[in-house]
Scaffold this motif. Structure first.
Motif, short mmCIF file in Angstrom:
data_model
loop_
_atom_site.label_atom_id
_atom_site.label_comp_id
_atom_site.label_asym_id
_atom_site.label_seq_id
_atom_site.Cartn_x
_atom_site.Cartn_y
_atom_site.Cartn_z
N ILE A 183 0.82 -1.21 0.00
CA ILE A 183 0.00 0.00 0.00
C ILE A 183 0.86 1.26 0.00
CG2 ILE A 183 -0.19 0.14 2.52
CD1 ILE A 183 -3.00 0.85 -0.02
N GLU A 184 2.09 1.18 0.51
CA GLU A 184 2.94 2.37 0.59
C GLU A 184 3.23 2.94 -0.80
OE1 GLU A 184 4.14 4.98 3.50
OE2 GLU A 184 3.29 2.97 3.82
N TYR A 185 3.32 2.07 -1.81
CA TYR A 185 3.53 2.56 -3.17
C TYR A 185 2.37 3.45 -3.60
CZ TYR A 185 7.38 -0.76 -3.80
OH TYR A 185 8.56 -1.44 -3.69
N TRP A 186 1.16 3.06 -3.24
CA TRP A 186 -0.03 3.84 -3.58
C TRP A 186 -0.02 5.17 -2.83
CZ3 TRP A 186 -4.62 1.99 -6.30
CH2 TRP A 186 -4.42 0.74 -6.92
N LEU A 187 0.40 5.15 -1.57
CA LEU A 187 0.41 6.37 -0.78
C LEU A 187 1.42 7.38 -1.32
CD1 LEU A 187 0.15 4.95 2.87
CD2 LEU A 187 -1.65 5.37 1.18
N VAL A 188 2.54 6.90 -1.81
CA VAL A 188 3.53 7.79 -2.40
C VAL A 188 3.09 8.23 -3.79
CG1 VAL A 188 5.91 7.96 -3.24
CG2 VAL A 188 5.43 6.82 -1.06
N GLY A 189 2.65 7.29 -4.60
CA GLY A 189 2.29 7.60 -5.99
C GLY A 189 1.11 8.54 -6.11
N HIS A 190 0.20 8.51 -5.15
CA HIS A 190 -0.98 9.38 -5.19
C HIS A 190 -0.94 10.41 -4.07
CE1 HIS A 190 -2.77 7.05 -8.35
NE2 HIS A 190 -2.82 5.95 -7.64
N ALA A 191 0.26 10.84 -3.68
CA ALA A 191 0.42 11.74 -2.54
C ALA A 191 -0.39 13.03 -2.69
CB ALA A 191 1.91 12.07 -2.34
N CYS A 192 -0.36 13.64 -3.86
CA CYS A 192 -1.07 14.91 -4.06
C CYS A 192 -2.57 14.72 -3.94
CB CYS A 192 -0.71 15.50 -5.42
SG CYS A 192 1.01 16.05 -5.56
N GLU A 193 -3.09 13.66 -4.55
CA GLU A 193 -4.53 13.39 -4.47
C GLU A 193 -4.96 13.13 -3.03
OE1 GLU A 193 -7.78 10.36 -6.53
OE2 GLU A 193 -5.74 9.66 -6.19
N LEU A 194 -4.18 12.38 -2.29
CA LEU A 194 -4.51 12.05 -0.90
C LEU A 194 -4.49 13.30 -0.03
CD1 LEU A 194 -2.43 8.78 -0.62
CD2 LEU A 194 -4.93 8.94 -0.57
N ALA A 195 -3.50 14.16 -0.24
CA ALA A 195 -3.42 15.39 0.55
C ALA A 195 -4.61 16.30 0.25
CB ALA A 195 -2.11 16.11 0.25
N ALA A 196 -4.95 16.43 -1.03
CA ALA A 196 -6.07 17.29 -1.41
C ALA A 196 -7.40 16.78 -0.86
CB ALA A 196 -6.15 17.40 -2.93
N ALA A 197 -7.52 15.45 -0.76
CA ALA A 197 -8.77 14.86 -0.26
C ALA A 197 -8.80 14.74 1.26
CB ALA A 197 -8.97 13.49 -0.90
N GLY A 198 -7.68 15.07 1.91
CA GLY A 198 -7.63 15.00 3.36
C GLY A 198 -7.71 13.59 3.91
N ILE A 199 -7.12 12.64 3.20
CA ILE A 199 -7.18 11.23 3.60
C ILE A 199 -6.15 10.94 4.70
CG2 ILE A 199 -6.94 8.86 2.81
CD1 ILE A 199 -9.39 10.30 1.69
N ASP A 200 -6.56 10.19 5.69
CA ASP A 200 -5.69 9.77 6.79
C ASP A 200 -4.81 8.61 6.30
OD1 ASP A 200 -4.53 8.65 9.07
OD2 ASP A 200 -6.28 9.01 10.33
N LEU A 201 -3.54 8.88 6.08
CA LEU A 201 -2.64 7.85 5.55
C LEU A 201 -2.47 6.69 6.52
CD1 LEU A 201 0.22 9.89 3.83
CD2 LEU A 201 -2.05 9.29 2.97
N GLN A 202 -2.37 6.99 7.80
CA GLN A 202 -2.18 5.91 8.76
C GLN A 202 -3.39 4.99 8.82
OE1 GLN A 202 0.82 5.33 10.14
NE2 GLN A 202 -0.13 3.35 10.64
N GLN A 203 -4.58 5.56 8.64
CA GLN A 203 -5.78 4.73 8.60
C GLN A 203 -5.74 3.77 7.43
OE1 GLN A 203 -8.54 4.88 10.94
NE2 GLN A 203 -8.78 2.88 9.97
N LEU A 204 -5.27 4.25 6.28
CA LEU A 204 -5.13 3.37 5.12
C LEU A 204 -4.12 2.26 5.40
CD1 LEU A 204 -5.17 5.74 2.00
CD2 LEU A 204 -6.73 3.85 2.45
N ARG A 205 -3.01 2.62 6.01
CA ARG A 205 -2.00 1.60 6.34
C ARG A 205 -2.57 0.56 7.30
NH1 ARG A 205 1.39 6.46 7.04
NH2 ARG A 205 2.83 6.61 5.26
#
Length: 231
Positions: A183-205
């Motif tokens: 999943i870390e590849y997805w978190l890095v690859g879509h970093a801008c989208e995740l930040a803009a959407a306010g997604i909790d990265l740790q929750q995804l992990r």
């Protein structure tokens, strides 16, 4: 043993857990890299199965990404020939477009792990193996269900999560292929989208670790059964 052609748009959005499944089944697979692909490659039509993977672009973005014209034409040729085709995320949206259904922004992002609500047709399909198992959602567009298709699943945020046509076409809005261990590849690859959407990265992990094993088992059962029917 089946030959499987895979259209990939991003390196890390690959077959994921399905790579091991196909290998164990004795199938062979190869990637076609969409942004630079020759979509007249005869292997795309001769393959026993075509898989179209996801991307952070839209099914109607051909003005910005002209390769989508050739990709859509390639997929259309397979569909018109009645050949087994599996679409995931963007791949599912392209199939919906080819079959005459609308694809449009939802107005919000659906990103994270949550369960599906299967329709009656979905409960009778290979997707029944996913009942009760949270799957990974990652999209901002959604497709309508084509008139000739069976509606298989919904989620709380998106009413159209999956459809099938006969036994040879399966379209999934969600990412049952994504490897939770990567999943870390997805978190890095879509970093801008995740930040803009306010997604909790740790929750995804945390959710990837919590649901990963059950999701992998359910996904493999789903795709194995569908492949057996599609041939």
């Amino acid at each position: 043993m089946a030959a499987i052609a895979v259209i990939r748009h991003l390196a890390f959005e690959n077959l994921g857990i399905l790579e091991n499944l196909f290998t164990r089944r004795g199938d062979t697979f190869f990637y076609i890299e969409a942004p630079a692909a020759d979509f007249t490659d005869p292997r795309l039509q001769s393959a026993d199965l075509l898989v179209i993977l996801g991307a952070p672009i839209g099914a109607f973005d051909e003005a910005r990404y002209p390769f989508l014209n050739a990709e859509t034409a390639c997929i259309r040729t397979r569909i018109e020939a009645g050949k087994p085709t599996l679409g995931i995320c963007l791949g599912a949206q392209l199939i919906a477009r080819i079959l005459g259904a609308a694809v449009a922004p939802m107005g919000n992002k659906e990103i994270g792990f949550s369960p599906l609500a299967l329709t009656e047709a979905g409960t009778a399909s290979p997707l029944r193996h996913l009942a009760g198992t949270p799957v990974l959602h990652w999209h901002g567009d959604q497709f309508e269900i084509p008139p000739q298709a069976a509606h298989l699943a919904a989620s709380a945020a998106c009413p159209h999560q999956a459809f099938s046509v006969g036994t040879h076409i399966l379209a999934l809005q969600f990412h049952l292929e994504a490897d939770p261990a990567k999943i870390e590849y997805w978190l890095v690859g879509h970093a801008c989208e995740l930040a803009a959407a306010g997604i909790d990265l740790q929750q995804l992990r945390d959710d990837a670790a919590r649901h990963g094993q059950a999701l992998q088992q359910a996904a493999e059962k789903t795709i194995s059964e569908w492949l057996d029917q599609a041939r």
